[in-house]
Every structure is written in structure tokens, then in C-alpha cells.
Design a protein around this motif. Structure first.
Motif, PDB file in Angstrom:
ATOM      1  N   HIS A  79      70.100  58.464  62.261  1.00  0.00           N
ATOM      2  CA  HIS A  79      69.884  57.101  61.762  1.00  0.00           C
ATOM      3  C   HIS A  79      70.504  56.937  60.374  1.00  0.00           C
ATOM      4  O   HIS A  79      71.263  55.996  60.120  1.00  0.00           O
ATOM      5  CB  HIS A  79      68.379  56.800  61.706  1.00  0.00           C
ATOM      6  N   ALA A  80      70.179  57.866  59.473  1.00  0.00           N
ATOM      7  CA  ALA A  80      70.702  57.779  58.099  1.00  0.00           C
ATOM      8  C   ALA A  80      72.224  57.856  58.099  1.00  0.00           C
ATOM      9  O   ALA A  80      72.906  57.137  57.356  1.00  0.00           O
ATOM     10  CB  ALA A  80      70.108  58.905  57.254  1.00  0.00           C
ATOM     11  N   ASP A  81      72.769  58.716  58.960  1.00  0.00           N
ATOM     12  CA  ASP A  81      74.224  58.846  59.055  1.00  0.00           C
ATOM     13  C   ASP A  81      74.873  57.529  59.452  1.00  0.00           C
ATOM     14  O   ASP A  81      75.857  57.089  58.847  1.00  0.00           O
ATOM     15  CB  ASP A  81      74.566  59.926  60.082  1.00  0.00           C
TER      16      ASP A  81
ATOM     17  N   VAL B  85      68.154  62.087  60.948  1.00  0.00           N
ATOM     18  CA  VAL B  85      69.447  62.386  60.323  1.00  0.00           C
ATOM     19  C   VAL B  85      70.513  61.431  60.878  1.00  0.00           C
ATOM     20  O   VAL B  85      71.324  60.867  60.132  1.00  0.00           O
ATOM     21  CB  VAL B  85      69.852  63.859  60.575  1.00  0.00           C
TER      22      VAL B  85
ATOM     23  N   HIS C 200      74.857  55.018  56.728  1.00  0.00           N
ATOM     24  CA  HIS C 200      75.920  55.278  55.751  1.00  0.00           C
ATOM     25  C   HIS C 200      77.266  54.797  56.282  1.00  0.00           C
ATOM     26  O   HIS C 200      78.114  54.356  55.517  1.00  0.00           O
ATOM     27  CB  HIS C 200      75.949  56.754  55.360  1.00  0.00           C
TER      28      HIS C 200
END
Lengths: 324, 324
Positions: free
Chosen positions: B297-299, B295, B302
Motif C-alpha cells: 500500500h505504502a509503495d 508495505v 509513493h
């Protein structure tokens, strides 16, 4: 798919005539969808199309019965509406699980272009070919496929059971009656469209506007917080009711339809994120699998946020937030 | 922090006078930063401020020596520039690890408002108090803290070693000379600012514009793909060189400074995402920890994407993409 009625409707026409024509058309679409569904047999694509048109007609009938309740025999309308809501939600489940799996697998394929998704230790982990699923993504995909296929199979059984039940046959009979004759309130049905149907449609629109105003602000700082999903799902429901009411009046519904598509994406992404989080709670999964599910969860919550902005851009005169 | 020079500069002034004044001011700032750093002792905040101003002055001197190379004694300029680049990158590491940890811990706290981050099985996992770290987030935070603190400690040792080295003392001596007398090219230095320095600053700006034009499109569909980070980091470097050249000419640099802040965030988020992915490859971590790192990493990816849009909005007349 039920065809929206775009014929111009005279404001002085009888409310009962206009509502009756719309309900009869939707009842006919319902019965046609039902016949196609029975005939589709093993053809999954045909069966899906038939189920979709069945659901669409059921939603249009129940929505119109809610908005224009006082123009119909209300106790009959309330009973049929309850049964149609049960039916369309039962029918929706199987489709929803299939669509959720497709969405999550598409996202995993998109995400697996990242060289930073975990790869086997000791391999050239940071140089994986674009598009090739990494180990974690592949395992996450297999896990989601197993869980959602199981859920879809259960939903399929529930659909078959529902379609064979006496409860369903009673709904189908009631819709068959509706296709030829709509039970109307003798007084209200004789009023003019502009005096009876238009004010009722306005009530539905006002309810929608109030729910939109009460939406929590689009908060880019907390995209992972699902606490605020509920009010958005409620707006999606009210937007549909509004759209079907305008459709019954023969108005152009392309704007509510576009806004509704954004809210469909919102709902789909929110449920996909939940499915990813649920899969991550499976006991004894590998860390690489859990990591990929975490990336997937965050990705789908960002899709939720993007869908909220899309809705704002389509539906509100001014964007609610300035995208960064 | 080195003070930008906002005094108006006469276009007919001698190039050597203007460049010399700027370089002497930056050399003085460098020496002051070095003295403060030596005096700061155990006071971490003072030491950080001193190191930051030391780095800023070193970057400004090396940037100006690159842009205005032909106005100086070029072989001297090339040698000093190489040493200053070494010094500022050595000094930057410790700060970068500390900032990366702060960024990741802040993001984890923000994310842990989500009720869908994994909680212990059997507990009321979907109703955790907002702001309380879930088990996965807490473990991910502890793991990142361990790894980045270790890296920072190593960087701190490397800094101390560098500051005690004969290589550093040679740099400090050269900068001390620069503070009183700048070795200039006798011909070029006698030219007018507008004939000599302005065209050289324009070359730096052209190089930046070319790099910006060559940036890959901001692709919201692939936010997790770090393949495209390199060209952005190069734009960040060229933007700094451009900004320091304009600063030497006494121009207002608030726009390049704002654009540079967006690219600093870009770089920080990209490195934080990489750190999160690296932590997820730690052997034998719990799935909940790996999930939280996914989570995270994806944050951060973004955040990378948001920083790219910010840069476009600040730097380009038209946004490169329409945010959805």
C-alpha cells in the motif's frame, strides 16, 4: 555541546600547539559533560543534554586521535581511542532507542491521516477523522512502545553500569590528564600546521571521498532493500572524522555538518524501518497491526531514500540522480 | 488504436468539414475495433487490442461531442455522448482489473528483494535470496490474485452482457450512421475553424487550466492520504478532453499525451493502493500477509506521489515543489 573552534589558525603555528589546544578544549568539554551528567540526577532533559555533550566530546577526541595519530604518542592515542569509542557507543544506545520510538510514533501519527489504514470491520473505516489513530496504527504504536521502551531501559541500565565501572573511571582519568597535558610526538608536534596537520586532514578527506564514490547508486526502484545501508553508515562515520579534523584546524564545518545531519536521518530511518520489521515478527499480532507496521516500514525506507538524495544535494556538485 | 490526425488544417476551412472528418474517422475506428473484437474469439491479446481501440474511439467521439457540442445537432450529440461514456466505462473495467493485478504483482516482486519483509520465524529470514518471494509477499500475491481475478471475471461477464444488449446495438447503429454522415448544426458548421472550433477548444483548455490550478499542493509529507485523489482524477479527465479537441484540430498532442500517461499512472497506482488496503481487510489473514500488503500500500501511494511530480514536470513551466 562541544563548541567548534572557529578562530583562524596560523598556517605556520606549531602542529602540536594547535592539536593540543583542540584536544584540551574537548577534554574540558568531556569533563564538564560528565559533571553535569552526575549532577542531573532525575532530570531527564538535563541528563540527556549532558550525555549528548559527553558523547560529542568523546567522538571529537577519538576522531582527532585517529586522524592526527602520528602527532601524538601513538600507543597512548590508540589505547584512549579504543576506550572512547566503547564509551560513546555505550552512551549512544539509550538515546538511540528513545529517538527511534519518537520517530516511529511521529510517523504513525502522520500516516494515520490516511483513510485507508485498516479500521475495525463494519465501522466507517474509510472516513476516520484525520489525526485519529486507526486501530491498527494504535496497536502498532503500543507494540513498538513496549519493545523500544524495554530496549531503552536495558540500555539505561547498561549506561549506569558502564559509568560505574573501573573501565570508565580509567577513561575519565585519562581524559582529565588530557585536559591539562596532551602526550605528543616530540618531532611531529614541532612541525608547522600546514606541513603536518593539513596533509593528515587531507588523508581523512580522501578516505571519505573514496567511500562516497564507492556508494551504490541511489536506486529509487528498490527503496526497501536494506542491503546497501552499510556503505552509507560507513560514509557517515568517515564524514564525522573529516569534520572533526577540519574543526581542529579551525575551519568552517557547516557543510559537513549539514551533510552529516542528512546521514544521521538516513541512519535513524534505516534503524526505525528495521525496528518496524522486527515488531511485525512478534508472534500472534493482529493482521491490522502487521499491516500498519508494513506501511510504517515502507515509509521509513522512503525516508532513507530521501536522506540519500539530501546528502547528494548537499555534498556532491551534481545530483547523483534526477528525482522523478 | 485510433490514429491522431496530424495533417495541417486550414484555419479558414469550414468548422463542419473539419469536425465531421474527425468524427467520421473515429466512428470508422470504432466499427473496426468492434469487428476485430467479435472476430478475436478466444485470442485474449487480440481481444484486448480490439477493446482498447474501441474504448479509445468511443472516448474521442464523446470528448469531441462535448467540446464541440454547439457545432453538432446538440440533442443528438448529448444522447450519443451519454451512451458512449457508459460503453467505454463498462469496457474499461475488465482491463483495469487485469492491469491492477499485473501492477501489484510486479510491485510485490520488486519489494520482495527486501530482506526485511517477514520470513518464517526461525528461518534465515534476513538473508532471503533476492527476487524470491517471502512467505508474506507470496501470500499477499495469492490473495490479491484471487480477489482481482474474481473482479475481472465479473467485469468480463458484464462486458459480454453489455455487448449483447439492445442498448449496445443502438450505440453501434448510431456510430455506423456517424461514420457516413455527422449531424451538424447548419449555422455553426459553416463558420471557419478559427472562428468556431478554436474558441471551443480554448474553453476546454481553460477548464483544464482551472482544474490544474485548483489541485491541492503535492504534499510529500502525506503520501498515504487518498483524500486528494479526486481532483487529480478530474484533471486526468479534462486533460483527455483537451487532448482530443486539439487532435480534432490536427495539432501535435505529444505533450498532453505524455502528461496524460503520468495521470494514468497516478490513477492506476491510487487504485492499486486501494486494492491492497481492501485485501488487508480480508478476515483471518496471517500477520505476515497483512504486513506485506501494508508495505505494498505504502509503495503504491509513493508511486501516486511520483506520478504527481511527473505530471508537474511535464505540464507546468516550474515544478510545483522542489523534490527533496
Amino acid at each position: 555541546m562541544a563548541q567548534p573552534n572557529h578562530d583562524p589558525i596560523t598556517a605556520t603555528a606549531d602542529a602540536g600547539d594547535v592539536l593540543g589546544a583542540y584536544l584540551r578544549a574537548q577534554a574540558t568539554a568531556f569533563l564538564r559533560g560528565l559533571r553535569l551528567h552526575e549532577e542531573s540526577g532525575a532530570d531527564a532533559a538535563e541528563g540527556n543534554d549532558a550525555a549528548r555533550s559527553l558523547r560529542g566530546a568523546a567522538r571529537r577526541i577519538s576522531g582527532s586521535l585517529a586522524t592526527f595519530r602520528v602527532v601524538t604518542e601513538s600507543s597512548w592515542a590508540d589505547g584512549l581511542r579504543t576506550e572512547l569509542v566503547w564509551l560513546s557507543s555505550t552512551l549512544a544506545d539509550e538515546h538511540a532507542y528513545a529517538a527511534r520510538l519518537t520517530r516511529l510514533m511521529d510517523a504513525l501519527h502522520r500516516l494515520s491521516g490516511s483513510p485507508e489504514l485498516p479500521a475495525p470491520r463494519g465501522s466507517a473505516g474509510s472516513a476516520g477523522a484525520a489525526g485519529a489513530l486507526t486501530v491498527g496504527s494504535a496497536r502498532a504504536g503500543a507494540l513498538l512502545e513496549r519493545q523500544l521502551t524495554l530496549a531503552r531501559t536495558r540500555a539505561h541500565s547498561a549506561t549506569l553500569q558502564a559509568l560505574g565501572s573501573s573501565r570508565f573511571h580509567a577513561v575519565a582519568d585519562a581524559v582529565a590528564v588530557l585536559a591539562s597535558e596532551v602526550p605528543l610526538d616530540s618531532v611531529a608536534a614541532r612541525g608547522r600546521v600546514t606541513d603536518v596537520l593539513v596533509p593528515l586532514a587531507t588523508v581523512a578527506e580522501t578516505r571519505l571521498s573514496a567511500a562516497v564514490s564507492a556508494l551504490p547508486p541511489v536506486d529509487a526502484a528498490h527503496p526497501y532493500n536494506a542491503d546497501h545501508d552499510g556503505p552509507w553508515h560507513e560514509v557517515r562515520r568517515l564524514l564525522r572524522v573529516h569534520r572533526y579534523a577540519r574543526e581542529a584546524l579551525g575551519e568552517d564545518v557547516s557543510r559537513p555538518a549539514a551533510a552529516g545531519e542528512a546521514l544521521d536521518r538516513h541512519r535513524d530511518a534505516a534503524e526505525a524501518a528495521t525496528a518496524s520489521a522486527a515488531a511485525a515478527r512478534t508472534p500472534r499480532i493482529a493482521p491490522a497491526t502487521a499491516y500498519a507496521l508494513g506501511v510504517l516500514h515502507a515509509d521509513q525506507r522512503h525516508e532513507v531514500e530521501a536522506a540519500r538524495l539530501d546528502f547528494h544535494h548537499i555534498w556532491l556538485p551534481e545530483p547523483a540522480v534526477t528525482p522523478r
